[in-house]
Design a protein around this motif. Structure first.
Motif, PDB file in Angstrom:
ATOM      1  N   ARG A  18      30.640 -42.224 -19.715  1.00  0.00           N
ATOM      2  CA  ARG A  18      29.169 -42.176 -19.713  1.00  0.00           C
ATOM      3  C   ARG A  18      28.601 -43.565 -19.395  1.00  0.00           C
ATOM      4  O   ARG A  18      27.653 -43.715 -18.624  1.00  0.00           O
ATOM      5  N   ASN A  19      29.196 -44.599 -19.992  1.00  0.00           N
ATOM      6  CA  ASN A  19      28.708 -45.961 -19.748  1.00  0.00           C
ATOM      7  C   ASN A  19      28.940 -46.391 -18.297  1.00  0.00           C
ATOM      8  O   ASN A  19      28.085 -47.035 -17.680  1.00  0.00           O
ATOM      9  N   THR A  22      26.307 -44.723 -16.166  1.00  0.00           N
ATOM     10  CA  THR A  22      25.004 -45.393 -16.337  1.00  0.00           C
ATOM     11  C   THR A  22      24.948 -46.655 -15.488  1.00  0.00           C
ATOM     12  O   THR A  22      23.955 -46.920 -14.787  1.00  0.00           O
ATOM     13  N   HIS A  26      22.740 -47.626 -11.657  1.00  0.00           N
ATOM     14  CA  HIS A  26      21.632 -48.584 -11.788  1.00  0.00           C
ATOM     15  C   HIS A  26      21.334 -49.202 -10.419  1.00  0.00           C
ATOM     16  O   HIS A  26      22.264 -49.620  -9.708  1.00  0.00           O
ATOM     17  N   GLU A 117      28.062 -46.740 -27.929  1.00  0.00           N
ATOM     18  CA  GLU A 117      27.461 -45.403 -27.798  1.00  0.00           C
ATOM     19  C   GLU A 117      25.980 -45.473 -27.451  1.00  0.00           C
ATOM     20  O   GLU A 117      25.411 -44.519 -26.937  1.00  0.00           O
ATOM     21  N   SER A 118      25.327 -46.592 -27.747  1.00  0.00           N
ATOM     22  CA  SER A 118      23.890 -46.700 -27.486  1.00  0.00           C
ATOM     23  C   SER A 118      23.590 -47.392 -26.156  1.00  0.00           C
ATOM     24  O   SER A 118      22.434 -47.707 -25.867  1.00  0.00           O
ATOM     25  N   PHE A 119      24.590 -47.610 -25.334  1.00  0.00           N
ATOM     26  CA  PHE A 119      24.377 -48.296 -24.050  1.00  0.00           C
ATOM     27  C   PHE A 119      23.489 -47.454 -23.132  1.00  0.00           C
ATOM     28  O   PHE A 119      23.666 -46.246 -23.021  1.00  0.00           O
ATOM     29  N   ASN A 120      22.508 -48.099 -22.493  1.00  0.00           N
ATOM     30  CA  ASN A 120      21.706 -47.379 -21.494  1.00  0.00           C
ATOM     31  C   ASN A 120      21.277 -48.359 -20.405  1.00  0.00           C
ATOM     32  O   ASN A 120      21.545 -49.568 -20.517  1.00  0.00           O
ATOM     33  N   SER A 121      20.606 -47.840 -19.378  1.00  0.00           N
ATOM     34  CA  SER A 121      20.356 -48.679 -18.194  1.00  0.00           C
ATOM     35  C   SER A 121      19.423 -49.856 -18.487  1.00  0.00           C
ATOM     36  O   SER A 121      19.432 -50.850 -17.770  1.00  0.00           O
ATOM     37  N   SER A 122      18.640 -49.771 -19.577  1.00  0.00           N
ATOM     38  CA  SER A 122      17.725 -50.885 -19.874  1.00  0.00           C
ATOM     39  C   SER A 122      18.504 -52.153 -20.239  1.00  0.00           C
ATOM     40  O   SER A 122      17.994 -53.266 -20.100  1.00  0.00           O
ATOM     41  N   TRP A 123      19.739 -52.001 -20.716  1.00  0.00           N
ATOM     42  CA  TRP A 123      20.534 -53.202 -21.032  1.00  0.00           C
ATOM     43  C   TRP A 123      20.752 -54.011 -19.738  1.00  0.00           C
ATOM     44  O   TRP A 123      20.680 -55.231 -19.731  1.00  0.00           O
ATOM     45  N   GLU A 226      17.605 -51.105 -29.936  1.00  0.00           N
ATOM     46  CA  GLU A 226      18.354 -49.953 -30.472  1.00  0.00           C
ATOM     47  C   GLU A 226      19.694 -50.369 -31.087  1.00  0.00           C
ATOM     48  O   GLU A 226      20.353 -49.585 -31.762  1.00  0.00           O
TER      49      GLU A 226
END
Ligand code: GDX
Length: 396
Positions: A18-19, A22, A26, A117-123, A226
């Motif tokens: 999943r990471n 993501t 990007h 688990e909380s990784f998303n594209s905003s990082w 987050e």
């Protein structure tokens, strides 16, 4: 354009995939690199699932095992340093890495732990936007449980404050954080530094932070509200290697000096969510018993000869019953200085001794401060390192 690297060892492949997806989707990312510790089960499963993921993404996703580059335990340091070398050479034929994968030199490399688990594209976006403002090093920082990050607080922040009080280092929010973005200029500095390339173990984060500061790289720390949700530790024993290797890395730097001035900006933090303030970072019951384990006569002798008598008496009494009231902040600083002068990396008695001293320190902090609530605990940690920094600065 950027390369995003996920170093990994044994991880939940669903989370890793999943990471990777993501990152690959990007708009600023030109390629994704997975650097595995070995061709283990995680590696094989990722390999099997990459073609399907690749079909959904427009950028190359490359998986490789890490090169043996360093001189210490083969660990995350070799993984990250392999990625740095790859990043520099991905646009041209290279003896180590083969055919080019991108046509132009890549500008930035991002690292993220593969298990977040909380990784998303905003990082990625936050780091890229900060890099656009011409910072060389962009570090992510995030709210952490008051019982998490006890190597960061008790080892690295204490050490940086003691040894380099006037430098940028004591001000770095999360100096061991594995989430960061570096420019090509910065990567050139890191790979040409022998100390970095030999640091194949957990000490790598300390070395990156230190060498960037020593080279005067401009740094910004971006805030991820987050937080980093990842598998929590069991007893503190899970952190044994990380503790030893992070301390040894710092001990090896104690004779170095930092003269460079650099810009350091910290994006403001936000209120800490309940999910973080209510979390317990380690298993307290399992950790109490650690104080009675693996004693040898030599450890007792080292305690009696080198450490304050109240520390020797307190820690040795733990053979029968766990104690930690003796290891307050001031005592920890005294012990830390003894360790800086005498700890021998590679000596199993010293490893056990620093571990038990640190466990007693973490338990003391937990029982005296954490039980009084999140804000109180975090304030105590901040005051501890500020006091050390101030006293060390005056003594210089
Ligand atoms: N290639 C490679 N080789 N990857 C590794 C190895 C290795 O030998 N060992 C661990 N990893 C990967 C792992 O799979 C994960 O993706 C990442 O490195 C971090 O490892 P993990 O066991 O999840 O570390 P932990 O306990 O979460 O610590 C991390 O966060 C600390 C922090 O933020 O305080 C790690 O990045 C530390 O370096 C950092 O200090």
């Amino acid at each position: 354009m950027a390369l995003v690297c996920f170093p990994f060892k044994k991880e939940d492949v669903d989370v890793v995939m999943r990471n990777v997806k993501t990152a690959a989707q990007h708009p600023r990312v030109r390629m994704v690199l997975l650097v595995g510790a070995s061709e283990n089960e995680t590696y094989v499963e990722i390999d099997a699932r990459l073609p399907a993921l690749g079909a959904q993404c427009d950028v190359p996703i490359v998986q490789m095992t890490q090169l043996r580059l360093g001189a210490l335990r083969e660990g995350k340091g070799d993984g990250m340093n392999t990625a740095l070398l790859y990043f520099l050479r991905a646009h041209e034929y290279d003896e180590l890495f083969g055919e080019p994968v991108v046509s132009e030199p890549l500008e930035r490399i991002h690292f993220y732990d593969a298990d977040i688990e909380s990784f998303n594209s905003s990082w990625i976006t936050k780091a890229e936007e900060a890099a656009d403002m011409e910072y060389d090093v962009i570090r992510h920082y995030f709210p952490r449980s008051s019982t998490d990050a006890q190597i960061t607080w008790q080892i690295t922040k204490v050490g940086f404050s003691l040894l380099f009080p006037l430098s940028v280092l004591p001000w770095v929010q999360q100096p061991l954080g594995g989430e960061l973005c570096l420019t090509r200029r910065c990567v050139d500095v890191l790979v040409s530094d022998e100390r970095v390339m030999r640091q194949s173990d957990w000490g790598i984060d300390t070395l990156y932070t230190f060498v960037c500061a020593q080279a005067g790289m401009n740094m910004i720390e971006v805030y991820v509200p987050e937080g980093k949700l990842h598998a929590l530790y069991g007893g503190l024993r899970d952190l044994f290697n990380m503790l030893i290797e992070c301390f040894a890395a710092l001990q090896g730097l104690q004779k170095c000096s930092i003269r460079a001035e650099s810009v350091h900006r910290i994006a403001s933090a936000e209120p800490v969510p309940n999910s973080v303030t209510s979390k317990i970072g380690y298993n307290i019951e399992k950790s109490l018993v650690l104080l009675s384990e693996n004693w040898t006569p030599r450890q007792e002798e080292l305690l009696h000869v080198l450490f304050p008598e109240r520390v020797a008496a307190g820690l040795i009494a733990c053979r029968d019953w766990p104690q930690y009231s003796f290891m307050d902040e001031a005592t920890w600083v005294e012990c830390y200085q003894v360790l800086l002068a005498n700890f021998e990396f590679g000596d199993s008695d010293w490893h056990e001794l620093i571990f038990k001293l640190w466990v007693s320190r973490v338990l003391n902090y937990t029982m005296r401060h954490v039980i009084r609530g999140y804000d109180t605990a975090m304030n105590e940690l901040r005051h501890m390192v500020q006091d050390i920094q101030q006293k060390s600065a005056i003594e210089l």
